[in-house]
Write a protein that holds these residues in place. Structure first.
Motif, PDB file in Angstrom:
ATOM      1  N   TRP A  51       0.812  -1.218   0.000  1.00 40.83           N
ATOM      2  CA  TRP A  51       0.000   0.000   0.000  1.00 40.83           C
ATOM      3  C   TRP A  51       0.847   1.271   0.000  1.00 40.83           C
ATOM      4  N   ARG A  52       2.123   1.162   0.359  1.00 45.15           N
ATOM      5  CA  ARG A  52       2.987   2.349   0.432  1.00 45.15           C
ATOM      6  C   ARG A  52       3.282   2.941  -0.947  1.00 45.15           C
ATOM      7  N   THR A  53       3.218   2.123  -1.997  1.00 50.88           N
ATOM      8  CA  THR A  53       3.527   2.632  -3.337  1.00 50.88           C
ATOM      9  C   THR A  53       2.449   2.301  -4.366  1.00 50.88           C
ATOM     10  N   SER A  54       1.541   1.401  -4.052  1.00 49.67           N
ATOM     11  CA  SER A  54       0.559   0.934  -5.032  1.00 49.67           C
ATOM     12  C   SER A  54      -0.849   1.405  -4.680  1.00 49.67           C
ATOM     13  N   ILE A  55      -1.461   2.146  -5.588  1.00 47.80           N
ATOM     14  CA  ILE A  55      -2.853   2.577  -5.375  1.00 47.80           C
ATOM     15  C   ILE A  55      -3.783   1.367  -5.377  1.00 47.80           C
ATOM     16  N   VAL A  56      -3.467   0.361  -6.192  1.00 50.65           N
ATOM     17  CA  VAL A  56      -4.291  -0.851  -6.235  1.00 50.65           C
ATOM     18  C   VAL A  56      -4.278  -1.527  -4.864  1.00 50.65           C
ATOM     19  N   LEU A  75      -6.164   0.556  -2.188  1.00 47.92           N
ATOM     20  CA  LEU A  75      -7.614   0.381  -2.295  1.00 47.92           C
ATOM     21  C   LEU A  75      -8.038  -0.989  -1.786  1.00 47.92           C
ATOM     22  N   LYS A  76      -7.272  -2.026  -2.097  1.00 47.38           N
ATOM     23  CA  LYS A  76      -7.567  -3.379  -1.598  1.00 47.38           C
ATOM     24  C   LYS A  76      -7.517  -3.411  -0.076  1.00 47.38           C
ATOM     25  N   LEU A  77      -6.477  -2.799   0.510  1.00 46.00           N
ATOM     26  CA  LEU A  77      -6.336  -2.767   1.959  1.00 46.00           C
ATOM     27  C   LEU A  77      -7.539  -2.091   2.613  1.00 46.00           C
ATOM     28  N   LEU A  78      -8.069  -1.076   1.958  1.00 48.17           N
ATOM     29  CA  LEU A  78      -9.218  -0.343   2.482  1.00 48.17           C
ATOM     30  C   LEU A  78     -10.545  -1.040   2.181  1.00 48.17           C
ATOM     31  N   GLY A  79     -10.482  -2.154   1.460  1.00 46.47           N
ATOM     32  CA  GLY A  79     -11.700  -2.879   1.118  1.00 46.47           C
ATOM     33  C   GLY A  79     -12.530  -2.189   0.059  1.00 46.47           C
ATOM     34  N   LEU A  80     -11.867  -1.434  -0.805  1.00 44.44           N
ATOM     35  CA  LEU A  80     -12.551  -0.699  -1.868  1.00 44.44           C
ATOM     36  C   LEU A  80     -12.249  -1.316  -3.226  1.00 44.44           C
ATOM     37  N   SER A  91     -10.705  -1.853  -6.552  1.00 37.25           N
ATOM     38  CA  SER A  91      -9.416  -1.440  -7.110  1.00 37.25           C
ATOM     39  C   SER A  91      -9.338  -1.672  -8.615  1.00 37.25           C
ATOM     40  N   SER A  92     -10.477  -1.933  -9.233  1.00 34.28           N
ATOM     41  CA  SER A  92     -10.491  -2.206 -10.671  1.00 34.28           C
ATOM     42  C   SER A  92     -10.030  -0.992 -11.460  1.00 34.28           C
ATOM     43  N   LEU A  93      -9.656  -1.215 -12.704  1.00 38.64           N
ATOM     44  CA  LEU A  93      -9.217  -0.126 -13.567  1.00 38.64           C
ATOM     45  C   LEU A  93     -10.317   0.918 -13.711  1.00 38.64           C
ATOM     46  N   SER A  94     -11.549   0.489 -13.853  1.00 44.22           N
ATOM     47  CA  SER A  94     -12.634   1.467 -14.003  1.00 44.22           C
ATOM     48  C   SER A  94     -12.796   2.314 -12.743  1.00 44.22           C
ATOM     49  N   ALA A  95     -12.623   1.718 -11.558  1.00 47.14           N
ATOM     50  CA  ALA A  95     -12.711   2.482 -10.307  1.00 47.14           C
ATOM     51  C   ALA A  95     -11.549   3.472 -10.208  1.00 47.14           C
ATOM     52  N   ARG A  96     -10.370   3.044 -10.635  1.00 42.66           N
ATOM     53  CA  ARG A  96      -9.212   3.942 -10.590  1.00 42.66           C
ATOM     54  C   ARG A  96      -9.369   5.084 -11.591  1.00 42.66           C
ATOM     55  N   LYS A  97      -9.950   4.805 -12.745  1.00 41.22           N
ATOM     56  CA  LYS A  97     -10.209   5.870 -13.716  1.00 41.22           C
ATOM     57  C   LYS A  97     -11.223   6.862 -13.141  1.00 41.22           C
ATOM     58  N   GLU A  98     -12.226   6.339 -12.432  1.00 44.62           N
ATOM     59  CA  GLU A  98     -13.218   7.206 -11.796  1.00 44.62           C
ATOM     60  C   GLU A  98     -12.548   8.089 -10.732  1.00 44.62           C
ATOM     61  N   LEU A  99     -11.659   7.501  -9.932  1.00 38.09           N
ATOM     62  CA  LEU A  99     -10.928   8.264  -8.929  1.00 38.09           C
ATOM     63  C   LEU A  99     -10.046   9.314  -9.599  1.00 38.09           C
ATOM     64  N   ALA A 100      -9.419   8.961 -10.702  1.00 38.03           N
ATOM     65  CA  ALA A 100      -8.580   9.911 -11.444  1.00 38.03           C
ATOM     66  C   ALA A 100      -9.410  11.100 -11.918  1.00 38.03           C
ATOM     67  N   ILE A 152       0.605   5.775 -10.484  1.00 42.65           N
ATOM     68  CA  ILE A 152       1.621   6.484  -9.703  1.00 42.65           C
ATOM     69  C   ILE A 152       1.073   7.833  -9.255  1.00 42.65           C
ATOM     70  N   TRP A 153       0.467   8.557 -10.185  1.00 39.64           N
ATOM     71  CA  TRP A 153      -0.108   9.866  -9.873  1.00 39.64           C
ATOM     72  C   TRP A 153      -1.210   9.727  -8.832  1.00 39.64           C
ATOM     73  N   LEU A 154      -2.077   8.740  -8.988  1.00 37.84           N
ATOM     74  CA  LEU A 154      -3.178   8.543  -8.048  1.00 37.84           C
ATOM     75  C   LEU A 154      -2.681   8.314  -6.628  1.00 37.84           C
ATOM     76  N   HIS A 155      -1.673   7.464  -6.484  1.00 33.35           N
ATOM     77  CA  HIS A 155      -1.163   7.179  -5.137  1.00 33.35           C
ATOM     78  C   HIS A 155      -0.621   8.452  -4.497  1.00 33.35           C
ATOM     79  N   GLU A 156       0.188   9.204  -5.236  1.00 40.15           N
ATOM     80  CA  GLU A 156       0.749  10.442  -4.703  1.00 40.15           C
ATOM     81  C   GLU A 156      -0.354  11.452  -4.389  1.00 40.15           C
TER      82      GLU A 156
END
Length: 147
Positions: free
Chosen positions: A83-88, A91-96, A98-107, A124-128
């Motif tokens: 979780w320190r470097t991976s947005i996927v 999101l998994k750790l938080l129980g959310l 983590s699919s590509l479509s969810a990450r695109k929505e977050l972006a 990378i941008w999302l995690h930061e």
């Protein structure tokens, strides 16, 4: 509920101002103009200075140790997540989702201007950005997690 709000809800206590709905700062609002450009400049007198000084001061937002919360969550999780470097993994750790479509929505929610088809750069941008937004909302986030 937005994905970022869901992230806040999983990390911050329920009574934290960031979870009030109005506390999340996804995009900062432009400050209202004090006086219209066509209005004459205000005259400052001792009474206006005293009146301005009597306004209530802002209450500081309680700080949440984001790294501590996530580390504790990881300890209780059977799956080893980076979780320190991976947005996927975050999101998994938080129980959310983590699919590509969810990450695109977050972006989209966080105003990503890059190409969402380049998922590596977007991730990378999302995690930061998520770490930066957590810090803006009262999270204590170490610098190495923000960049």
């Amino acid at each position: 509920m937005s994905i970022f709000s869901s992230i806040l809800n999983r990390i911050f206590p329920q009574d934290h101002p960031a979870n009030s709905g109005s506390g999340a700062t996804v995009a900062p609002a432009a400050p209202p103009s004090a006086t219209p450009a066509s209005a004459p400049a205000a005259t400052i007198t001792p009474s206006t200075v005293a009146a301005e000084g009597s306004q209530p001061t802002a209450v500081p937002i309680p700080t949440v140790d984001v790294e501590g919360v996530l580390t504790k969550m990881q300890e209780g999780n059977g799956e080893q997540l980076n979780w320190r470097t991976s947005i996927v993994d975050l999101l998994k750790l938080l129980g959310l989702d983590s699919s590509l479509s969810a990450r695109k929505e977050l972006a989209t929610e966080l105003h990503y201007t890059g190409n969402t088809e380049d998922s590596a750069s977007m991730n990378i941008w999302l995690h930061e950005e998520v770490m930066q937004k957590l810090a803006e909302n009262g999270g204590k986030v170490p610098d190495d997690l923000k960049n």
